[in-house]
Scaffold this active site. Structure first.
Site, PDB file in Angstrom:
ATOM      1  N   MET A 106      -8.800   8.592  -0.199  1.00 33.70           N
ATOM      2  CA  MET A 106      -9.406   9.005   0.766  1.00 33.70           C
ATOM      3  C   MET A 106      -9.967  10.362   0.634  1.00 33.70           C
ATOM      4  O   MET A 106      -9.145  11.228   0.059  1.00 33.70           O
ATOM      5  CB  MET A 106      -8.770   9.085   2.227  1.00 33.70           C
ATOM      6  CG  MET A 106      -8.143   7.397   2.464  1.00 33.70           C
ATOM      7  SD  MET A 106      -7.508   7.581   3.952  1.00 33.70           S
ATOM      8  CE  MET A 106      -6.455   5.790   3.734  1.00 33.70           C
ATOM      9  N   HIS A 123      -1.383  -1.570  -4.318  1.00 35.43           N
ATOM     10  CA  HIS A 123      -2.558  -0.971  -3.661  1.00 35.43           C
ATOM     11  C   HIS A 123      -2.587   0.452  -3.526  1.00 35.43           C
ATOM     12  O   HIS A 123      -1.658   1.056  -2.798  1.00 35.43           O
ATOM     13  CB  HIS A 123      -2.749  -1.723  -2.237  1.00 35.43           C
ATOM     14  CG  HIS A 123      -4.051  -1.428  -1.407  1.00 35.43           C
ATOM     15  ND1 HIS A 123      -5.201  -2.023  -1.610  1.00 35.43           N
ATOM     16  CD2 HIS A 123      -4.307  -0.791  -0.612  1.00 35.43           C
ATOM     17  CE1 HIS A 123      -6.271  -1.893  -1.092  1.00 35.43           C
ATOM     18  NE2 HIS A 123      -5.509  -0.798  -0.215  1.00 35.43           N
ATOM     19  N   HIS A 164      -8.333   1.433  -3.926  1.00 38.47           N
ATOM     20  CA  HIS A 164      -9.383   1.204  -2.859  1.00 38.47           C
ATOM     21  C   HIS A 164     -10.008   2.653  -2.542  1.00 38.47           C
ATOM     22  O   HIS A 164      -9.556   3.561  -2.289  1.00 38.47           O
ATOM     23  CB  HIS A 164      -8.671   0.700  -1.873  1.00 38.47           C
ATOM     24  CG  HIS A 164      -9.273   0.550  -0.531  1.00 38.47           C
ATOM     25  ND1 HIS A 164      -8.891   0.358   0.624  1.00 38.47           N
ATOM     26  CD2 HIS A 164     -10.731   0.519  -0.442  1.00 38.47           C
ATOM     27  CE1 HIS A 164      -9.683   0.489   1.590  1.00 38.47           C
ATOM     28  NE2 HIS A 164     -10.821   0.477   0.853  1.00 38.47           N
ATOM     29  N   SER A 181       0.844  -1.137  -0.130  1.00 34.17           N
ATOM     30  CA  SER A 181       0.081  -0.021   0.012  1.00 34.17           C
ATOM     31  C   SER A 181       0.919   1.133  -0.102  1.00 34.17           C
ATOM     32  O   SER A 181       1.558   1.516   1.174  1.00 34.17           O
ATOM     33  CB  SER A 181      -0.743  -0.087   1.226  1.00 34.17           C
ATOM     34  OG  SER A 181      -1.537   1.200   1.331  1.00 34.17           O
ATOM     35  N   MET A 239     -11.796  -5.142   5.268  1.00 34.09           N
ATOM     36  CA  MET A 239     -10.930  -4.280   6.335  1.00 34.09           C
ATOM     37  C   MET A 239     -10.708  -4.891   7.508  1.00 34.09           C
ATOM     38  O   MET A 239     -11.683  -5.241   8.212  1.00 34.09           O
ATOM     39  CB  MET A 239     -11.506  -3.029   6.168  1.00 34.09           C
ATOM     40  CG  MET A 239     -11.854  -2.021   5.134  1.00 34.09           C
ATOM     41  SD  MET A 239     -10.026  -1.506   4.224  1.00 34.09           S
ATOM     42  CE  MET A 239      -9.466  -0.802   5.747  1.00 34.09           C
ATOM     43  N   ASP A 274      -4.435   3.933  -2.163  1.00 32.27           N
ATOM     44  CA  ASP A 274      -5.518   4.364  -1.141  1.00 32.27           C
ATOM     45  C   ASP A 274      -6.284   5.772  -1.547  1.00 32.27           C
ATOM     46  O   ASP A 274      -5.445   6.702  -1.230  1.00 32.27           O
ATOM     47  CB  ASP A 274      -5.117   4.068   0.308  1.00 32.27           C
ATOM     48  CG  ASP A 274      -5.193   2.664   0.660  1.00 32.27           C
ATOM     49  OD1 ASP A 274      -6.049   1.742   0.608  1.00 32.27           O
ATOM     50  OD2 ASP A 274      -3.813   2.407   1.492  1.00 32.27           O
ATOM     51  N   GLY A 296      -8.907   4.499   7.198  1.00 35.14           N
ATOM     52  CA  GLY A 296      -8.572   5.930   7.300  1.00 35.14           C
ATOM     53  C   GLY A 296      -7.052   6.411   7.544  1.00 35.14           C
ATOM     54  O   GLY A 296      -6.831   7.232   7.298  1.00 35.14           O
ATOM     55  N   GLY A 298       1.044  -1.880   4.187  1.00 36.64           N
ATOM     56  CA  GLY A 298       1.539  -0.554   4.170  1.00 36.64           C
ATOM     57  C   GLY A 298       2.936  -0.654   4.882  1.00 36.64           C
ATOM     58  O   GLY A 298       4.005  -0.699   4.408  1.00 36.64           O
ATOM     59  N   MET A 340     -11.907   5.058  -0.767  1.00 37.86           N
ATOM     60  CA  MET A 340     -12.562   5.173   0.661  1.00 37.86           C
ATOM     61  C   MET A 340     -13.121   6.644   0.343  1.00 37.86           C
ATOM     62  O   MET A 340     -12.810   7.790   1.123  1.00 37.86           O
ATOM     63  CB  MET A 340     -11.575   5.185   1.837  1.00 37.86           C
ATOM     64  CG  MET A 340     -11.307   3.663   2.015  1.00 37.86           C
ATOM     65  SD  MET A 340      -9.704   3.622   2.927  1.00 37.86           S
ATOM     66  CE  MET A 340      -8.574   3.651   1.551  1.00 37.86           C
ATOM     67  N   GLY A 387      -3.003   4.251   8.087  1.00 35.86           N
ATOM     68  CA  GLY A 387      -2.117   3.251   8.088  1.00 35.86           C
ATOM     69  C   GLY A 387      -1.643   3.047   9.379  1.00 35.86           C
ATOM     70  O   GLY A 387      -1.763   3.993  10.470  1.00 35.86           O
ATOM     71  N   GLY A 388      -1.069   1.985   9.837  1.00 35.99           N
ATOM     72  CA  GLY A 388      -0.109   1.913  10.935  1.00 35.99           C
ATOM     73  C   GLY A 388      -1.258   1.369  12.111  1.00 35.99           C
ATOM     74  O   GLY A 388      -0.844   1.616  13.308  1.00 35.99           O
ATOM     75  N   ASP A 435      -6.986  -6.079   4.613  1.00 36.88           N
ATOM     76  CA  ASP A 435      -6.253  -4.523   4.367  1.00 36.88           C
ATOM     77  C   ASP A 435      -6.468  -3.895   5.781  1.00 36.88           C
ATOM     78  O   ASP A 435      -7.451  -3.497   6.442  1.00 36.88           O
ATOM     79  CB  ASP A 435      -7.143  -3.658   3.192  1.00 36.88           C
ATOM     80  CG  ASP A 435      -6.477  -2.240   3.100  1.00 36.88           C
ATOM     81  OD1 ASP A 435      -5.133  -2.255   3.640  1.00 36.88           O
ATOM     82  OD2 ASP A 435      -7.217  -1.697   2.566  1.00 36.88           O
ATOM     83  N   GLY A 436      -4.983  -3.757   6.255  1.00 34.09           N
ATOM     84  CA  GLY A 436      -5.060  -2.971   7.480  1.00 34.09           C
ATOM     85  C   GLY A 436      -4.238  -3.788   8.478  1.00 34.09           C
ATOM     86  O   GLY A 436      -4.818  -4.698   8.797  1.00 34.09           O
ATOM     87  N   GLY A 437      -3.116  -3.496   8.939  1.00 33.25           N
ATOM     88  CA  GLY A 437      -2.638  -3.971  10.309  1.00 33.25           C
ATOM     89  C   GLY A 437      -2.023  -5.451   9.929  1.00 33.25           C
ATOM     90  O   GLY A 437      -1.656  -6.178  10.775  1.00 33.25           O
TER      91      GLY A 437
HETATM   92  C1  DX5 Z   1      -6.358   2.124   5.562  1.00 33.88           C
HETATM   93  C2  DX5 Z   1      -5.949   1.670   4.211  1.00 33.88           C
HETATM   94  C3  DX5 Z   1      -4.788   0.421   4.201  1.00 33.88           C
HETATM   95  C4  DX5 Z   1      -3.584   1.216   4.807  1.00 33.88           C
HETATM   96  C5  DX5 Z   1      -2.994   0.044   5.397  1.00 33.88           C
HETATM   97  O1  DX5 Z   1      -7.445   2.463   5.534  1.00 33.88           O
HETATM   98  O2  DX5 Z   1      -6.861   1.274   3.340  1.00 33.88           O
HETATM   99  O3  DX5 Z   1      -4.715   0.004   2.758  1.00 33.88           O
HETATM  100  O4  DX5 Z   1      -2.809   1.498   3.702  1.00 33.88           O
HETATM  101  O5  DX5 Z   1      -1.602   0.277   6.073  1.00 33.88           O
HETATM  102  P1  DX5 Z   1      -1.016  -0.612   7.240  1.00 33.88           P
HETATM  103  O6  DX5 Z   1      -0.567  -1.794   6.490  1.00 33.88           O
HETATM  104  O7  DX5 Z   1       0.055   0.206   7.555  1.00 33.88           O
HETATM  105  O8  DX5 Z   1      -2.162  -1.052   8.246  1.00 33.88           O
HETATM  106 ZN    ZN Z   2      -6.467   0.197   1.410  1.00 32.45          ZN
END
Ligand code: DX5
Ligand code: ZN
Length: 225
Positions: free
Chosen positions: A40, A36, A69, A11, A140, A38, A145, A200, A71, A147-148, A178-180
């Site tokens: 937003m 990927h 993606h 990501s 998700m 993102d 919203g 990410g 959002m 990363g991290g 997606d996420g964490g």
């Molecule tokens: C969060 C995004 C993710 C994000 C993941 O809303 O959709 O794609 O980049 O980031 P990590 O892998 O750091 O959780």
């Molecule tokens: Zn994403």
């Protein structure tokens, strides 16, 4: 489950934007399967990121498929712009799409792979009536919203349900998490039935570099850690 090839989707949200092109190339050379991307809008989610203009630049940097993606609210207004900018996959959020069926048809007509994304609280059943239109489901594993964030293990049973639902209609559907996602969480996601892992932080901020981060995620998911 086994016929769904494991794919790693770095990501860009966690990339160094002063060197975006180089980072994309490094991910491609490091074994990424998808990029990927993102998007937003500060409305569907609190954060604001990037749009079609940057996607078009990323497209010029790589041959990998671009996994967009969205959002954003009213995603139907923008799917064509993202398709024109080079999206290969477009995922819209179920929660943002009152006319989801129509929007998914539009994505397909634009020649893109059709995706739906679902927030952690959205049940598997929410996708049942559009499953026959879908190529990829983004489950998700954090609240979208940022990363991290910390992986939400309670989303794992939903993945297994979605995998079973896809099997029931005999449709090849990629299930993306997606996420964490990191070396601690990737195995749970893969065992639950996910085959596309978005990373990410765990890719772009991996201490030993992007390629090592991708390899570590793949190994963790395949149980080779
Ligand atoms: C969060 C995004 C993710 C994000 C993941 O809303 O959709 O794609 O980049 O980031 P990590 O892998 O750091 O959780
Ligand atoms: Zn994403």
């Amino acid at each position: 489950m086994t016929q769904h090839t494991l794919q790693i989707a770095p990501s860009l949200l966690a990339a160094d934007f002063t060197r975006l092109g180089e980072q994309v190339v490094e991910a491609e050379q490091g074994g990424a399967d998808l990029i990927h991307f993102d998007v937003m809008d500060g409305r569907f989610v609190p954060n604001i990121t990037m749009g079609p203009f940057i996607l078009e630049a990323v497209k010029r940097a790589t041959n990998l498929p671009l996994d967009v993606h969205l959002m954003i609210v009213e995603p139907e207004k923008y799917v064509e712009d993202f398709a024109n900018a080079g999206a290969d996959y477009i995922s819209v959020h179920i929660e943002a799409s009152p006319h989801l069926h129509r929007t998914l048809q539009t994505i397909a007509q634009l020649g893109c792979r059709v995706g739906v994304a679902m927030n952690p609280h959205t049940p598997a059943s929410a996708v049942a009536e559009v499953m026959h239109l879908v190529d990829i489901i983004n489950v998700m594993t954090v609240n979208p919203g940022f990363g991290g964030q910390k992986f939400l293990y309670e989303t794992m049973s939903k993945i297994a349900q979605l995998r079973a639902m896809a099997g029931n209609i005999q449709r090849h559907i990629d299930i993306e998490v997606d996420g964490g996602i990191n070396t601690e969480t990737a195995a749970s996601a893969a065992q639950s039935g996910a085959n596309v892992l978005v990373g990410g932080t765990s890719v772009f901020r991996y201490p030993n570099g992007i390629a090592a981060g991708i390899a570590a995620l793949r190994d963790a998911a395949l149980g080779n850690e």
